[in-house]
Design a protein around this motif. Sequence first.
Motif, short mmCIF file in Angstrom:
data_model
loop_
_atom_site.label_atom_id
_atom_site.label_comp_id
_atom_site.label_asym_id
_atom_site.label_seq_id
_atom_site.Cartn_x
_atom_site.Cartn_y
_atom_site.Cartn_z
N GLY A 1 0.78 -1.24 0.00
CA GLY A 1 0.00 0.00 0.00
C GLY A 1 0.80 1.28 0.00
N GLU A 2 2.07 1.21 -0.25
CA GLU A 2 2.90 2.40 -0.27
C GLU A 2 2.79 3.13 -1.61
OE1 GLU A 2 6.73 1.30 2.05
OE2 GLU A 2 5.67 -0.53 1.47
N PHE A 3 3.28 4.38 -1.64
CA PHE A 3 3.18 5.17 -2.85
C PHE A 3 4.27 4.75 -3.83
CE2 PHE A 3 3.40 8.85 -5.64
CZ PHE A 3 2.06 9.06 -5.87
N VAL A 4 3.84 4.29 -5.01
CA VAL A 4 4.77 3.76 -6.00
C VAL A 4 4.78 4.63 -7.26
CG1 VAL A 4 4.59 1.38 -5.19
CG2 VAL A 4 3.00 2.20 -6.93
N VAL A 5 5.89 4.54 -7.97
CA VAL A 5 6.05 5.27 -9.23
C VAL A 5 6.69 4.35 -10.26
CG1 VAL A 5 6.18 7.58 -8.21
CG2 VAL A 5 8.28 6.23 -8.51
N GLY A 6 6.53 4.74 -11.50
CA GLY A 6 7.13 4.01 -12.61
C GLY A 6 6.09 3.30 -13.44
N TYR A 7 6.50 2.88 -14.61
CA TYR A 7 5.65 2.17 -15.56
C TYR A 7 4.27 2.84 -15.71
CZ TYR A 7 4.34 -1.67 -18.55
OH TYR A 7 3.96 -2.41 -19.63
N GLY A 8 4.30 4.14 -15.87
CA GLY A 8 3.08 4.91 -16.08
C GLY A 8 2.59 5.64 -14.84
N LEU A 9 3.00 5.21 -13.67
CA LEU A 9 2.56 5.84 -12.42
C LEU A 9 3.48 7.00 -12.07
CD1 LEU A 9 1.98 2.50 -10.55
CD2 LEU A 9 0.20 4.06 -11.33
N ASP A 10 2.88 8.11 -11.66
CA ASP A 10 3.68 9.31 -11.45
C ASP A 10 3.45 9.92 -10.07
OD1 ASP A 10 1.90 12.24 -12.31
OD2 ASP A 10 0.99 10.27 -12.07
N PHE A 11 4.27 10.87 -9.77
CA PHE A 11 4.03 11.81 -8.68
C PHE A 11 4.23 13.19 -9.26
CE2 PHE A 11 5.71 14.63 -5.34
CZ PHE A 11 4.55 14.73 -4.60
N ASP A 12 3.17 13.98 -9.28
CA ASP A 12 3.20 15.34 -9.85
C ASP A 12 3.81 15.36 -11.25
OD1 ASP A 12 1.81 16.69 -7.92
OD2 ASP A 12 3.58 17.46 -6.88
N GLY A 13 3.46 14.36 -12.07
CA GLY A 13 3.90 14.32 -13.45
C GLY A 13 5.29 13.76 -13.66
N LYS A 14 5.97 13.39 -12.60
CA LYS A 14 7.34 12.87 -12.72
C LYS A 14 7.35 11.36 -12.46
CE LYS A 14 9.36 17.19 -11.25
NZ LYS A 14 8.94 17.98 -10.12
N TYR A 15 8.39 10.71 -12.93
CA TYR A 15 8.67 9.29 -12.72
C TYR A 15 7.84 8.35 -13.61
CZ TYR A 15 10.61 11.32 -8.47
OH TYR A 15 11.29 12.10 -7.58
N ASP B 1 11.09 2.78 -16.09
CA ASP B 1 10.61 1.55 -16.72
C ASP B 1 10.43 0.37 -15.78
OD1 ASP B 1 13.35 1.33 -16.38
OD2 ASP B 1 13.77 0.71 -18.44
N GLY B 2 10.64 0.57 -14.50
CA GLY B 2 10.33 -0.44 -13.48
C GLY B 2 9.22 0.10 -12.59
N LEU B 3 9.06 -0.53 -11.43
CA LEU B 3 8.10 -0.04 -10.43
C LEU B 3 8.82 0.00 -9.10
CD1 LEU B 3 5.00 0.72 -10.06
CD2 LEU B 3 4.93 -1.43 -8.80
N ALA B 4 8.73 1.14 -8.40
CA ALA B 4 9.44 1.30 -7.14
C ALA B 4 8.63 2.13 -6.16
CB ALA B 4 10.80 1.97 -7.37
N ILE B 5 8.97 1.97 -4.89
CA ILE B 5 8.37 2.78 -3.84
C ILE B 5 9.10 4.12 -3.83
CG2 ILE B 5 8.00 3.01 -1.36
CD1 ILE B 5 7.89 -0.11 -1.28
N LEU B 6 8.34 5.21 -3.87
CA LEU B 6 8.90 6.54 -3.84
C LEU B 6 9.23 6.91 -2.40
CD1 LEU B 6 9.56 9.04 -5.60
CD2 LEU B 6 7.26 9.88 -5.09
#
Length: 183
Positions: free
Chosen positions: A154-168, A172-177
């Motif tokens: 349930g943590e905030f993740v970024v990558g592979y299309g998922l962003d934070f404020d338009g970034k990340y 090309d992977g998925l990671a916890i921000l």
Amino acid sequence: MDADAIAGDLTTVLYTPDQIRERVGELARDIDRDYADKDVLLVGVLNGAVMVMADLCRAMQSHCEMDWMAVSSYGSGTKSSGVVRFLKDLSADIHDRHVLVVEDIIDTGLTLNWLLSNLTSRGPASLEVAAMFRKPDAMQTDIDCKYVGFDIPGEFVVGYGLDFDGKYRNYDGLAILDPRVYN
């Protein structure tokens, strides 16, 4: 963008590009099998689903059509606002069509629940969901998701299309921000 470019902003890489690519291929094979005798319309949910939609349709061996919708319940933060905003509707009529909604992530499920209700009212022949990522512990409503790439924490993740404020989004992977980035 690879993980090295943003390593200081990430705490944990959950899935590498190779793991994601392999799972997308498995999902494509399942979808090809299940829709073998049907014309399927893939409905991508912008903006996050762009990566998975492109990779998924390229991995599929059957013909498919694509269309796009944009709905949002996120502002500039990391939590859903709970209020759905309709930003772009479909171009195609989905009445009597086999529709597969392609999502980047199912978080609370509230936005997707609203979207599925909206699409159901349009009379599709079938309506299913494919999500690359799902946060089971964050779900606030039941969503019947036929195709799931990965269940994630349930943590905030970024990558592979998922962003934070338009970034990340282009990582090309998925990671916890790292929380320090958004706090």
